[in-house]
Design a protein around this motif. Structure first.
Motif, short mmCIF file in Angstrom:
data_model
loop_
_atom_site.label_atom_id
_atom_site.label_comp_id
_atom_site.label_asym_id
_atom_site.label_seq_id
_atom_site.Cartn_x
_atom_site.Cartn_y
_atom_site.Cartn_z
N UNK A 192 12.67 -6.39 -0.26
CA UNK A 192 13.30 -7.65 0.11
C UNK A 192 14.62 -7.33 0.80
N UNK A 193 14.89 -8.03 1.91
CA UNK A 193 16.11 -7.76 2.67
C UNK A 193 16.70 -9.06 3.18
N UNK A 194 18.02 -9.06 3.30
CA UNK A 194 18.72 -10.18 3.91
C UNK A 194 19.60 -9.61 5.02
N UNK A 195 19.63 -10.28 6.17
CA UNK A 195 20.37 -9.75 7.31
C UNK A 195 20.94 -10.89 8.13
N UNK A 196 21.81 -10.51 9.08
CA UNK A 196 22.38 -11.49 10.00
C UNK A 196 23.15 -12.57 9.27
N UNK A 197 22.79 -13.81 9.55
CA UNK A 197 23.46 -14.97 8.97
C UNK A 197 22.56 -15.66 7.95
N UNK A 198 21.69 -14.88 7.33
CA UNK A 198 20.86 -15.41 6.26
C UNK A 198 19.37 -15.24 6.47
N UNK A 199 18.94 -14.41 7.43
CA UNK A 199 17.52 -14.16 7.63
C UNK A 199 16.98 -13.34 6.45
N UNK A 200 15.94 -13.84 5.82
CA UNK A 200 15.34 -13.18 4.65
C UNK A 200 14.02 -12.54 5.06
N UNK A 201 13.87 -11.26 4.70
CA UNK A 201 12.65 -10.51 5.00
C UNK A 201 12.02 -10.02 3.71
N UNK A 202 10.71 -10.17 3.62
CA UNK A 202 9.94 -9.62 2.51
C UNK A 202 8.81 -8.76 3.06
N UNK A 203 8.59 -7.61 2.43
CA UNK A 203 7.51 -6.72 2.83
C UNK A 203 6.77 -6.24 1.59
N UNK A 204 5.47 -6.11 1.74
CA UNK A 204 4.63 -5.55 0.69
C UNK A 204 3.80 -4.43 1.30
N UNK A 205 3.83 -3.26 0.66
CA UNK A 205 3.10 -2.08 1.12
C UNK A 205 2.29 -1.54 -0.05
N UNK A 206 0.96 -1.64 0.05
CA UNK A 206 0.07 -1.23 -1.03
C UNK A 206 -0.97 -0.26 -0.46
N UNK A 207 -1.13 0.88 -1.09
CA UNK A 207 -2.12 1.85 -0.64
C UNK A 207 -2.76 2.57 -1.80
N UNK A 208 -4.06 2.80 -1.69
CA UNK A 208 -4.77 3.51 -2.74
C UNK A 208 -6.04 4.12 -2.17
N UNK A 209 -6.56 5.13 -2.86
CA UNK A 209 -7.83 5.76 -2.48
C UNK A 209 -8.86 5.44 -3.56
N UNK A 210 -10.13 5.40 -3.13
CA UNK A 210 -11.18 5.03 -4.07
C UNK A 210 -12.50 5.64 -3.60
N UNK A 211 -13.53 5.44 -4.41
CA UNK A 211 -14.84 6.00 -4.09
C UNK A 211 -14.97 7.42 -4.58
N UNK A 212 -16.14 7.99 -4.40
CA UNK A 212 -16.43 9.34 -4.85
C UNK A 212 -15.53 10.34 -4.12
N UNK A 213 -14.81 11.13 -4.93
CA UNK A 213 -13.90 12.11 -4.35
C UNK A 213 -12.76 11.50 -3.56
N UNK A 214 -12.45 10.23 -3.84
CA UNK A 214 -11.40 9.52 -3.10
C UNK A 214 -11.65 9.56 -1.60
N UNK A 215 -12.90 9.42 -1.22
CA UNK A 215 -13.26 9.50 0.19
C UNK A 215 -12.74 8.30 0.98
N UNK A 216 -12.56 7.16 0.33
CA UNK A 216 -12.12 5.95 1.00
C UNK A 216 -10.64 5.67 0.70
N UNK A 217 -9.97 5.12 1.68
CA UNK A 217 -8.57 4.75 1.50
C UNK A 217 -8.27 3.41 2.12
N UNK A 218 -7.34 2.67 1.53
CA UNK A 218 -6.93 1.37 2.05
C UNK A 218 -5.41 1.27 1.98
#
Length: 718
Positions: A192-218
């Protein structure tokens, strides 16, 4: 006290208090920059953490900077995060390179490389072109930004030349965004960030691997910004959603990136042209002035997708496929047809004529290739062969609407009273506009001979363009060679030389010239470069000298009131660039450098400025960023960006004006702590620390500096 000053003071007081209340030093985990795992390839972060040692080099794949015959800089997520001014984040990041100079206001992503103009629509995402536009360039989904300061089309295939501002010029650089991908360790980060004269920014970053041997990633990234930036009365409304899926198998790997991005700026015009009656450079106005009329806006929405697949064929051979699609919608109501006004006299008065317009287009891209190794005695041939095609289809208005505001005029030394301006008119009907089809065939052979590498490449490039429905198709073709030589007498020293080229589309002469309807051939951008790279355990030094030849179309006078438009113009750029990244002491990191460019206009438009410097190109640029880390928790970061004296030209190209140099300082502090056992990273950054007012030159006018911008963010690793 202005709001930005108050925010700076408050944040400086709150930052240490947060850490004292919620954490003890012995409980705080150490954050180290581990190697970045990107779809099975490892990029080692260089000392200091600002850059990595390898990046994508088109169809050659990932290359170590010590092995490639180009000047390439690979910026890490640390650089992207710490230097991203929220009002113009991409250009702010790129200013950390001495070869890059700002050429934009908050509504655009324009910049110069080695003095040559370019913008964000030439950026590639995972090697796929045409996905982004020239107005705003989001970076929230990028794990690495790879900048090669040469045109280098022979290694990167075709790309549409639409929306280049002046379609007769190719991009002087190759820029690739490497998207965030799931790594071995799961990621869940909320910022979460605030900048300038009150601009509010939100970011979400989610990552994980799955499947047999972690072959897949998102990897999922979400961005949301809303509020007033540092220019009074200018609101930013922004959101973005991206998803990166990858699969790693024994016989091949695949990556799919999809996303959407929206940005609306209500105002933000800081661009001024100089009318023919202006006799001297106007005094710089207060950059807190607002010059936006009631109803001014610029919004864009982009849907984009990029797919990459690599398949093992046996032995050292692999087939690869790169494909992309984008749907762009840009709508605006602005002054002077761009983002500002034309100053008409030395008193600073300007007319307030409004243009309402839009551009909607779609792009498609496909590339199929083969990459492998051949051994012939002492020679090892790293061969790549590819075919690709770009499609571009645009729709827009039959003609732009233009009308004066109710007020009728303004002055650069007075804020614009938006209440007595005008209401935006409706957009005109949509019709078929430009279509562009570009294809290329590329063959490259990177020959390894002991300590020598010789790169030989050739690309045949075909372009077909039509300016609208029912109009004739323009066709042209060209051959773009790539030649490179790299010698590494030791593992930490490299000497190189290279020749690269860029290619754009043909054009048709307009009705105002005596040779109207004539097809002008596509122009080229050619660069020769020699350089030296020296790497130690703590640092990387690079030095390059370059010579760039940029072809241009120009008007020549053949009789009073009669002109011919021909493809005989040229601008030459010669200079050198020196850069550094690394650790300069136990607690000190640094990144930066200097650049010198000596530019000359040759065979100029109407012969007026023969031999003069290129518009907006200073001879000297420089940047230095220093980071001091007194312990594992604290980081103090400062940056100085110097832009030398440049020139600009008035609207009818009859008079040039000198634009003074400027030096801008940024300063920030970071702190790593814990809150209820959740790791938290706090960052406070102030851009234009001393709130300097200054002009900087564009190709055709002046741009006004951005006011001091303070941003405070907190990132929670959940």
């Amino acid at each position: 006290m202005r709001k930005s000053s108050a925010a700076l003071a408050a944040a400086l007081l709150l930052t240490p208090l947060w850490g004292q209340r919620h954490a003890c030093a012995e409980d705080i985990p150490e954050y180290t920059l581990a190697p970045v795992d990107v779809r099975g390839e490892r990029a080692q972060v260089l000392p200091g953490g600002f850059q990595s040692d390898s990046g994508a080099v088109g169809m050659l794949g990932r290359q170590n900077v010590m092995k490639e015959p180009f000047d390439q800089t690979n910026y890490t997520e640390k650089t992207i995060t710490r230097f991203a001014d929220p009002t113009n984040n991409f250009v702010s990041i790129m200013l950390t390179n001495p070869s890059v100079r700002n050429g934009s206001i908050v509504t655009h992503s324009h910049f110069f490389v080695h003095g040559v103009y370019t913008h964000g629509s030439y950026i590639l995402i995972n090697g796929v072109p045409n996905l982004l536009g020239q107005y705003s360039t989001p970076t929230f989904f990028a794990d690495q930004i790879e900048l090669t300061t040469s045109p280098n089309m022979g290694l990167n295939g075709s790309r549409a030349s639409y929306a280049s501002g002046n379609q007769g010029n190719a991009s002087p650089a190759t820029i690739n965004f490497r998207t965030k991908a799931a790594g071995a360790v799961p990621v869940t980060r909320y910022t979460q960030a605030v900048s300038g004269r009150g601009a509010l920014t939100e970011q979400l970053d989610v990552g994980w691997r799955f499947g047999k041997g972690d072959a897949w990633g998102a990897r999922l990234n979400i961005l949301r910004t809303k509020g007033e930036i540092s220019i009074p009365g200018v609101d930013r409304d922004e959101y973005g959603y991206t998803l990166n899926l990858d699969r790693r198998g024994r016989s091949g790997s695949s990556n799919l990136f999809v996303g959407t991005y929206y940005l609306n700026l209500d105002g933000g015009g800081r661009w001024f042209s100089l009318g023919p009656n202006v006799t001297s450079l106007p005094k710089v106005p207060d950059h807190y002035n607002n010059y936006d009329f009631d109803g001014q806006y610029k919004w864009e929405k982009i849907y984009m997708a990029a797919f990459n697949h690599e398949q093992k064929l046996g032995g050292a051979w692999r087939a690869f496929l790169n494909a992309g699609y984008s749907d762009h919608r840009f709508h605006w109501s602005l002054g002077s047809g761009y983002a500002g006004w034309t100053i008409k006299n030395d008193a600073g008065d300007f007319d307030t004529r409004i243009y309402t317009d839009y551009q909607d287009w779609k792009t498609y891209y496909a590339q199929l290739g083969l990459r492998g190794d051949l051994k012939a005695g002492a020679l090892i041939h790293h061969v790549s062969l590819a075919f690709d095609k770009s499609w571009f289809d645009a729709r827009g208005p039959q003609s732009s609407l233009s009308f004066p505001t109710d007020r009728g005029g303004g002055n650069i030394y007075e804020p614009f009273d938006r209440r007595v301006s005008h209401s935006t008119a409706p957009h005109p009907a949509k019709v078929q506009k430009e279509r562009e089809y570009i294809r290329s065939y590329s063959l490259n052979d990177n020959i390894e001979i002991g300590k020598f590498n010789v790169l030989l490449g050739i690309q045949h490039h075909d372009a077909k363009v039509t300016a609208g429905a029912g109009q004739r198709m323009l066709s042209d073709s060209a051959v773009c060679p790539t030649v490179g030589f790299n010698y590494t007498p030791a593992e930490n020293i490299a000497v190189y030389a290279s020749h690269t080229e860029g290619f754009t589309r043909p054009s048709v002469v307009g009705n105002q010239y005596v040779n109207r309807g004539t097809i002008l051939p596509a122009t080229k951008l050619k660069q020769n470069e020699i350089g030296l790279k020296y790497k130690t355990e703590t640092s990387l030094f690079t030095f390059s000298a370059f010579r760039i030849t940029q072809a241009q179309n120009i008007a020549i006078s053949i009789a009073p009131g009669r002109e011919r438009f021909i493809g005989d113009g040229q601008v030459r750029y010669m200079g050198f660039s020196a850069s550094y990244t690394g650790q300069i002491g136990e607690k000190w990191n640094a990144v930066g450098g200097i650049e010198y460019v000596n530019s000359h206009q040759m065979k100029t438009d109407r012969g007026i400025f023969e031999g003069a410097s290129a518009y907006g190109t200073p001879k000297w640029n420089g940047v230095l960023a220093l980071e001091y880390r007194p312990d594992k928790q604290w980081s103090i970061l400062g940056r100085m960006v110097f832009t030398g004296k440049a020139n600009t030209v008035n609207t009818n190209k009859t008079k040039m004006f000198d634009v003074p140099s400027n030096t801008v300082f940024d300063l920030g502090v970071g702190y790593r702590t814990q809150w209820n056992r959740v790791p938290v990273t706090l960052n406070l950054m102030c851009y234009n620390l001393f709130d300097r007012n200054y002009w900087y030159g564009s190709r055709t006018g002046l741009m006004l500096s951005q006011p001091r911008t303070v941003t405070f963010s907190a990132a929670f690793d959940l």
